[in-house]
Write a protein that holds these residues in place. Structure first.
Motif, PDB file in Angstrom:
ATOM      1  N   SER A 128     -11.660  -1.080  10.445  1.00 28.03           N
ATOM      2  CA  SER A 128     -10.902   0.030  10.560  1.00 28.03           C
ATOM      3  C   SER A 128      -9.489   0.128   9.781  1.00 28.03           C
ATOM      4  CB  SER A 128     -10.698   0.658  12.023  1.00 28.03           C
ATOM      5  OG  SER A 128     -12.150   1.235  12.386  1.00 28.03           O
ATOM      6  N   PRO A 129      -8.793  -1.002  10.229  1.00 30.45           N
ATOM      7  CA  PRO A 129      -7.626  -0.959   9.554  1.00 30.45           C
ATOM      8  C   PRO A 129      -7.648  -1.176   7.883  1.00 30.45           C
ATOM      9  CG  PRO A 129      -7.254  -2.732  11.362  1.00 30.45           C
ATOM     10  CD  PRO A 129      -8.878  -2.087  11.250  1.00 30.45           C
ATOM     11  N   GLU A 130      -8.564  -2.051   7.340  1.00 38.23           N
ATOM     12  CA  GLU A 130      -8.812  -1.802   6.078  1.00 38.23           C
ATOM     13  C   GLU A 130      -9.281  -0.806   5.318  1.00 38.23           C
ATOM     14  OE1 GLU A 130     -10.652  -5.763   3.287  1.00 38.23           O
ATOM     15  OE2 GLU A 130     -11.638  -5.134   5.136  1.00 38.23           O
ATOM     16  N   ARG A 131      -9.918  -0.016   6.238  1.00 42.20           N
ATOM     17  CA  ARG A 131     -10.453   1.471   5.748  1.00 42.20           C
ATOM     18  C   ARG A 131      -9.286   2.234   5.572  1.00 42.20           C
ATOM     19  NH1 ARG A 131     -13.771   2.479   9.616  1.00 42.20           N
ATOM     20  NH2 ARG A 131     -15.513   1.696   8.631  1.00 42.20           N
ATOM     21  N   ARG A 132      -8.426   2.127   6.502  1.00 41.05           N
ATOM     22  CA  ARG A 132      -7.182   2.942   6.281  1.00 41.05           C
ATOM     23  C   ARG A 132      -6.309   2.592   5.216  1.00 41.05           C
ATOM     24  NH1 ARG A 132      -7.214   2.441  11.836  1.00 41.05           N
ATOM     25  NH2 ARG A 132      -5.684   0.713  11.741  1.00 41.05           N
ATOM     26  N   LEU A 133      -6.160   1.434   4.822  1.00 44.20           N
ATOM     27  CA  LEU A 133      -5.632   0.826   3.761  1.00 44.20           C
ATOM     28  C   LEU A 133      -6.155   1.325   2.564  1.00 44.20           C
ATOM     29  CD1 LEU A 133      -3.449  -1.107   2.593  1.00 44.20           C
ATOM     30  CD2 LEU A 133      -5.226  -2.866   2.484  1.00 44.20           C
ATOM     31  N   LEU A 134      -7.386   1.357   2.486  1.00 44.47           N
ATOM     32  CA  LEU A 134      -8.215   1.715   1.312  1.00 44.47           C
ATOM     33  C   LEU A 134      -8.014   3.142   1.013  1.00 44.47           C
ATOM     34  CD1 LEU A 134     -11.302  -0.487   1.712  1.00 44.47           C
ATOM     35  CD2 LEU A 134      -9.647  -0.699  -0.447  1.00 44.47           C
ATOM     36  N   LEU A 135      -8.332   3.945   2.107  1.00 44.64           N
ATOM     37  CA  LEU A 135      -8.067   5.401   1.954  1.00 44.64           C
ATOM     38  C   LEU A 135      -6.521   5.646   1.780  1.00 44.64           C
ATOM     39  CD1 LEU A 135     -10.467   6.470   4.852  1.00 44.64           C
ATOM     40  CD2 LEU A 135     -10.680   6.825   2.247  1.00 44.64           C
ATOM     41  N   GLY A 136      -5.707   4.997   2.126  1.00 39.64           N
ATOM     42  CA  GLY A 136      -4.183   5.166   2.033  1.00 39.64           C
ATOM     43  C   GLY A 136      -4.089   4.951   0.324  1.00 39.64           C
ATOM     44  N   ARG A 138      -5.536   5.937  -1.952  1.00 35.22           N
ATOM     45  CA  ARG A 138      -5.753   7.282  -3.044  1.00 35.22           C
ATOM     46  C   ARG A 138      -4.735   8.083  -3.320  1.00 35.22           C
ATOM     47  NH1 ARG A 138     -10.161  10.251   0.602  1.00 35.22           N
ATOM     48  NH2 ARG A 138      -8.484   9.830   2.008  1.00 35.22           N
ATOM     49  N   PRO A 139      -3.777   8.308  -2.165  1.00 35.33           N
ATOM     50  CA  PRO A 139      -2.645   9.169  -2.551  1.00 35.33           C
ATOM     51  C   PRO A 139      -1.765   8.129  -3.271  1.00 35.33           C
ATOM     52  CG  PRO A 139      -2.930   9.079  -0.146  1.00 35.33           C
ATOM     53  CD  PRO A 139      -4.097   8.411  -0.784  1.00 35.33           C
ATOM     54  N   ARG A 140      -1.625   7.073  -3.045  1.00 36.67           N
ATOM     55  CA  ARG A 140      -0.741   6.208  -3.797  1.00 36.67           C
ATOM     56  C   ARG A 140      -1.099   5.942  -5.411  1.00 36.67           C
ATOM     57  NH1 ARG A 140      -1.094   3.257   1.112  1.00 36.67           N
ATOM     58  NH2 ARG A 140      -2.414   1.853   0.018  1.00 36.67           N
ATOM     59  N   ALA A 141      -2.364   6.097  -5.633  1.00 33.59           N
ATOM     60  CA  ALA A 141      -2.819   6.035  -6.981  1.00 33.59           C
ATOM     61  C   ALA A 141      -2.395   7.493  -7.645  1.00 33.59           C
ATOM     62  CB  ALA A 141      -4.511   6.084  -6.820  1.00 33.59           C
ATOM     63  N   HIS A 142      -2.449   8.671  -6.790  1.00 37.49           N
ATOM     64  CA  HIS A 142      -1.980   9.876  -7.168  1.00 37.49           C
ATOM     65  C   HIS A 142      -0.380   9.979  -7.465  1.00 37.49           C
ATOM     66  CE1 HIS A 142      -2.018  14.225  -7.782  1.00 37.49           C
ATOM     67  NE2 HIS A 142      -0.949  14.324  -7.040  1.00 37.49           N
ATOM     68  N   ALA A 143       0.357   9.467  -6.448  1.00 40.16           N
ATOM     69  CA  ALA A 143       1.632   9.123  -6.716  1.00 40.16           C
ATOM     70  C   ALA A 143       2.239   8.395  -7.871  1.00 40.16           C
ATOM     71  CB  ALA A 143       2.379   8.578  -5.375  1.00 40.16           C
ATOM     72  N   ALA A 144       1.462   7.257  -8.087  1.00 37.37           N
ATOM     73  CA  ALA A 144       1.685   6.484  -9.438  1.00 37.37           C
ATOM     74  C   ALA A 144       1.521   7.291 -10.734  1.00 37.37           C
ATOM     75  CB  ALA A 144       0.682   5.295  -9.606  1.00 37.37           C
ATOM     76  N   ARG A 145       0.634   8.401 -10.468  1.00 39.59           N
ATOM     77  CA  ARG A 145       0.365   9.450 -11.687  1.00 39.59           C
ATOM     78  C   ARG A 145       1.463  10.333 -11.807  1.00 39.59           C
ATOM     79  NH1 ARG A 145      -3.444  13.611 -11.950  1.00 39.59           N
ATOM     80  NH2 ARG A 145      -4.355  12.794 -10.360  1.00 39.59           N
ATOM     81  N   CYS A 146       2.113  10.819 -10.449  1.00 45.79           N
ATOM     82  CA  CYS A 146       2.815  11.997 -10.382  1.00 45.79           C
ATOM     83  C   CYS A 146       3.885  11.226  -9.856  1.00 45.79           C
ATOM     84  CB  CYS A 146       2.343  12.940  -9.486  1.00 45.79           C
ATOM     85  SG  CYS A 146       0.704  13.561  -9.720  1.00 45.79           S
TER      86      CYS A 146
END
Length: 161
Positions: A128-136, A138-146
């Motif tokens: 579960s903690p790893e899943r949360r990190l991986l799902l988190g 996604r927004p950081r990948a978007h933030a890096a673009r924006c």
């Protein structure tokens, strides 16, 4: 740590060629001796993984080597090796393959592809903690673009520690 490094040194003195455990210990020692990821002797780690792959060939060893190659020679070089592993049947359900691929894609600015990889990695892990990190990631990948969306300092990209 001192005892472990001393044991590794003794093993290197006793044997001409290192066995798989001594090679793994040498890789760990490279990480332990470095004060920062940037100060790590990544080229040496690549060479150690080369030797390990000759002794105990494995797709997981190849994936770890690809990470070291990316750190030593850039994310494009690592991604090329990771992409060669995507069709490996034994890694089909191994969450670290898409996680590593996602991290390298972020570093190359390929954020939409990275998000897909992080989602796939999250779907493959039972932790579960790893899943949360991986799902988190996604927004950081978007933030890096924006650049108007700040990246959290508390949650590094996978692979950053």
């Amino acid at each position: 740590m001192r005892r472990g490094l001393a044991a590794l040194e003794r093993a290197q003195q006793l044997a001409g060629a290192l066995g798989p455990y001594a090679l793994q210990a040498a890789i760990a020692a490279c990480h332990a001796r470095a004060r920062t990821p940037a100060a790590t002797d990544w080229a040496r780690i690549v060479a150690l993984y080369d030797a390990l792959a000759r002794l105990t060939p494995s797709p997981v060893v190849d994936l770890n080597r690809a990470v070291a190659v990316a750190m030593a020679f850039g994310p494009a070089a690592g991604l090329e090796l990771v992409d060669a592993l995507v069709s490996e049947p034994s890694l089909k359900h191994y969450h670290l393959l898409p996680s590593v691929r996602g991290d390298l894609l972020v570093k190359l600015g390929r954020f939409d592809e990275a998000r897909v990889e992080f989602e796939r990695a999250a779907s493959l892990t039972r932790n579960s903690p790893e899943r949360r990190l991986l799902l988190g990631a996604r927004p950081r990948a978007h933030a890096a673009r924006c650049p108007t969306i700040p990246r959290s300092r508390d949650a590094p990209y996978p692979g950053e520690r």
